[in-house]
Design an enzyme around this catalytic site. Sequence first.
Site, PDB file in Angstrom:
ATOM      1  CG  ASP A   1       3.041   1.406   9.498  1.00 52.15           C
ATOM      2  OD1 ASP A   1       3.264   1.675   8.310  1.00 52.15           O
ATOM      3  OD2 ASP A   1       2.708   2.262  10.340  1.00 52.15           O
TER       4      ASP A   1
ATOM      5  NE  ARG B   1      -7.598   4.558   5.224  1.00 49.21           N
ATOM      6  CZ  ARG B   1      -7.007   5.647   5.693  1.00 49.21           C
ATOM      7  NH1 ARG B   1      -7.430   6.201   6.799  1.00 49.21           N
ATOM      8  NH2 ARG B   1      -5.979   6.178   5.066  1.00 49.21           N
TER       9      ARG B   1
ATOM     10  CB  CYS C   1      -4.620  10.976  11.251  1.00 47.04           C
ATOM     11  SG  CYS C   1      -4.220   9.253  11.344  1.00 47.04           S
TER      12      CYS C   1
ATOM     13  CE  LYS D   1      -1.772   1.569   4.021  1.00 43.75           C
ATOM     14  NZ  LYS D   1      -1.480   2.979   4.349  1.00 43.75           N
ATOM     15  CG  ASN D   2       2.231   2.673   3.525  1.00 50.24           C
ATOM     16  OD1 ASN D   2       1.091   3.000   3.207  1.00 50.24           O
ATOM     17  ND2 ASN D   2       2.574   2.409   4.765  1.00 50.24           N
TER      18      ASN D   2
ATOM     19  NE  ARG E   1      -0.005  10.058  10.084  1.00 52.64           N
ATOM     20  CZ  ARG E   1      -0.446   9.066   9.317  1.00 52.64           C
ATOM     21  NH1 ARG E   1      -1.605   8.530   9.562  1.00 52.64           N
ATOM     22  NH2 ARG E   1       0.264   8.647   8.296  1.00 52.64           N
TER      23      ARG E   1
HETATM   24  C1  EPZ Z   1       4.024   6.953   6.490  1.00 51.02           C
HETATM   25  O1  EPZ Z   1       3.211   7.968   7.042  1.00 51.02           O
HETATM   26  C2  EPZ Z   1       3.135   5.749   6.315  1.00 51.02           C
HETATM   27  N1  EPZ Z   1       2.050   6.062   5.385  1.00 51.02           N
HETATM   28  C3  EPZ Z   1       2.562   5.336   7.667  1.00 51.02           C
HETATM   29  O2  EPZ Z   1       1.806   4.158   7.465  1.00 51.02           O
HETATM   30  C4  EPZ Z   1       3.718   5.032   8.614  1.00 51.02           C
HETATM   31  O3  EPZ Z   1       3.203   4.713   9.883  1.00 51.02           O
HETATM   32  C5  EPZ Z   1       4.642   6.251   8.715  1.00 51.02           C
HETATM   33  O4  EPZ Z   1       5.089   6.630   7.389  1.00 51.02           O
HETATM   34  C6  EPZ Z   1       5.866   5.984   9.577  1.00 51.02           C
HETATM   35  O5  EPZ Z   1       6.578   4.900   9.066  1.00 51.02           O
HETATM   36  C7  EPZ Z   1       2.313   6.059   4.049  1.00 51.02           C
HETATM   37  O6  EPZ Z   1       3.427   5.794   3.616  1.00 51.02           O
HETATM   38  C8  EPZ Z   1       1.159   6.353   3.134  1.00 51.02           C
HETATM   39  P1  EPZ Z   1       5.956  10.319   8.644  1.00 51.02           P
HETATM   40  P2  EPZ Z   1       3.772   9.481   7.088  1.00 51.02           P
HETATM   41  O7  EPZ Z   1       5.864  11.578   7.856  1.00 51.02           O
HETATM   42  O8  EPZ Z   1       4.674   9.729   5.959  1.00 51.02           O
HETATM   43  C9  EPZ Z   1       5.820  13.657  12.023  1.00 51.02           C
HETATM   44  C10 EPZ Z   1       0.014   2.707   7.729  1.00 51.02           C
HETATM   45  O9  EPZ Z   1      -0.392   2.125   8.751  1.00 51.02           O
HETATM   46  N2  EPZ Z   1       5.728  14.612  10.909  1.00 51.02           N
HETATM   47  O10 EPZ Z   1       7.115   9.410   8.434  1.00 51.02           O
HETATM   48  O11 EPZ Z   1       2.589  10.378   7.275  1.00 51.02           O
HETATM   49  C11 EPZ Z   1       4.593  12.746  12.096  1.00 51.02           C
HETATM   50  O12 EPZ Z   1       3.563  13.367  12.815  1.00 51.02           O
HETATM   51  C12 EPZ Z   1       0.403   4.163   7.790  1.00 51.02           C
HETATM   52  O13 EPZ Z   1       0.172   2.153   6.605  1.00 51.02           O
HETATM   53  C13 EPZ Z   1       5.621  15.969  11.188  1.00 51.02           C
HETATM   54  O14 EPZ Z   1       5.585  16.386  12.345  1.00 51.02           O
HETATM   55  O15 EPZ Z   1       4.617   9.473   8.423  1.00 51.02           O
HETATM   56  C14 EPZ Z   1       5.142  11.515  12.797  1.00 51.02           C
HETATM   57  O16 EPZ Z   1       5.158  11.738  14.181  1.00 51.02           O
HETATM   58  C15 EPZ Z   1       0.074   4.782   9.139  1.00 51.02           C
HETATM   59  N3  EPZ Z   1       5.541  16.855  10.144  1.00 51.02           N
HETATM   60  C16 EPZ Z   1       6.578  11.435  12.287  1.00 51.02           C
HETATM   61  O17 EPZ Z   1       6.897  12.741  11.791  1.00 51.02           O
HETATM   62  C17 EPZ Z   1       5.578  16.446   8.831  1.00 51.02           C
HETATM   63  O18 EPZ Z   1       5.517  17.311   7.921  1.00 51.02           O
HETATM   64  C18 EPZ Z   1       6.787  10.435  11.147  1.00 51.02           C
HETATM   65  O19 EPZ Z   1       5.788  10.697  10.186  1.00 51.02           O
HETATM   66  C19 EPZ Z   1       5.699  15.059   8.575  1.00 51.02           C
HETATM   67  C20 EPZ Z   1       5.777  14.160   9.619  1.00 51.02           C
END
Ligand code: EPZ
Length: 430
Positions: A313, A405, A117, A22-23, A122
Amino acid sequence: MDKLLIRGGRELRGEVLISGAKNAALPELCAALLTDQPVTLHNVPRLQDVSTMLKLVRNMGVSAERDDNGTVQLNAAELTRPEAPYELVKTMRASVLALGPLLARFGHAKVSLPGGCAIGSRPVDQHIKGLQAMGAEIVVDHGYMVARLPAGRTRLKGARILTDMVTVTGTENFLMAAALAEGETLLENAAQEPEIVDLAEMLIRMGAKIEGHGTSHIRIQGVEKLHGCEHAVVADRIEAGTFMCAVAATGGEAFLRNARGDHLDAVIDKLRDAGCKVASEKDGVRIASKGPAYEHLKAQSFSTTEYPGFPTDMQAQFMALNVIARGASMVTETIFENRFMHVNEMVRLGAHIHVEGKVAMVEGVQQLSGATVMATDLRASASLVIAGLVAEGETLVDRIYHLDRGYDRMEAKLRGLGADIERLTGAAAA
Ligand code: EPZ
């Protein structure tokens, strides 16, 4: 609202086909926006988030056809509306992945802010920061990120980007934007997930010049145009890890066809430490474990962290295993601030878990008892299914639209391994 009815206590045995990730599929569908030539993606999983992304790109004017064996043909030559509207973005945060490609190819884009979310606030502030470093002017107006290039500029410009924290989709947005930018872009603390590597390999097939993907330093030399390509989505390591935890929890043996053991080292290490036998084979991974888990497996403490560490995840699914394994364990969630919502539901099944901030203390129990539980987010719902597979009696998992999803026909795959699980829809689910 569909529900899953599970009668616990059966071992899982047999073979299961692991779908495309998916990701990886979600950013790769957005990568098609970078070119006016046809793009073919194979091994695209059949799940709700992919359907939402297809709706999103079609809404922009992109033609997108999906056939019955996981192939999607995309053509963004006629893309007329570089926009991602709120009603689609609010259901899937990954819509933010359209921002980089649209800005890079058209010089302007309007993408709704995703909003909160279940598992955390996020924000997307790092996405904005990085694209601004590449010359984009981005303002937030009525809930939308309105992005454009400054007057006189027709392309983004390469930049050195260092984000406050490692961000997976942030890295993906920057990769796609930098592919068409003028000059060189250096991502200093890039995410290293296999899905990033897969996206980079697809972009290279389209003519992008990228090196260092899979490490924390990625270098991209922008090109003027990208051409179409054909690409197969990498196997879903989280789906594979989920099935591994299910087999470990119930006892049994399964071959996970197409699973990539080299993408799951941290999880496989913990499963082996618990007492499972896990072997990477040519075209998949085999896992075997004796049941009941309480007699044969030892609970494992772990902390989630960025790849190649233990994936956030997989936190809920491995906790479901710890709940019925022998001994105490500490589960620490370092990535998201609210990713323990499965705990209260597991306690309803008889689990002994106490949460203090980022840490959940688990004491293994010999037996769970079936009950009605509610899914709260994607991976929490998977963990409740695993718990239901081992609980005595019937477990009814409600709100499984969360599960749909991110998992491709999970109950059918589990039934194929011998689980007693069925989907209740319509009146039966009332
Ligand atoms: C990706 O989300 C994945 N989704 C998530 O999978 C996964 O849990 C996550 O990466 C961490 O591995 C997809 O790839 C579609 P991040 P993403 O940006 O990119 C903070 C699932 O279950 N952050 O790596 O949104 C954020 O809040 C989903 O398949 C900011 O503060 O995660 C988090 O605490 C859930 N500002 C941390 O960084 C930003 O601009 C890591 O988030 C971006 C992120």
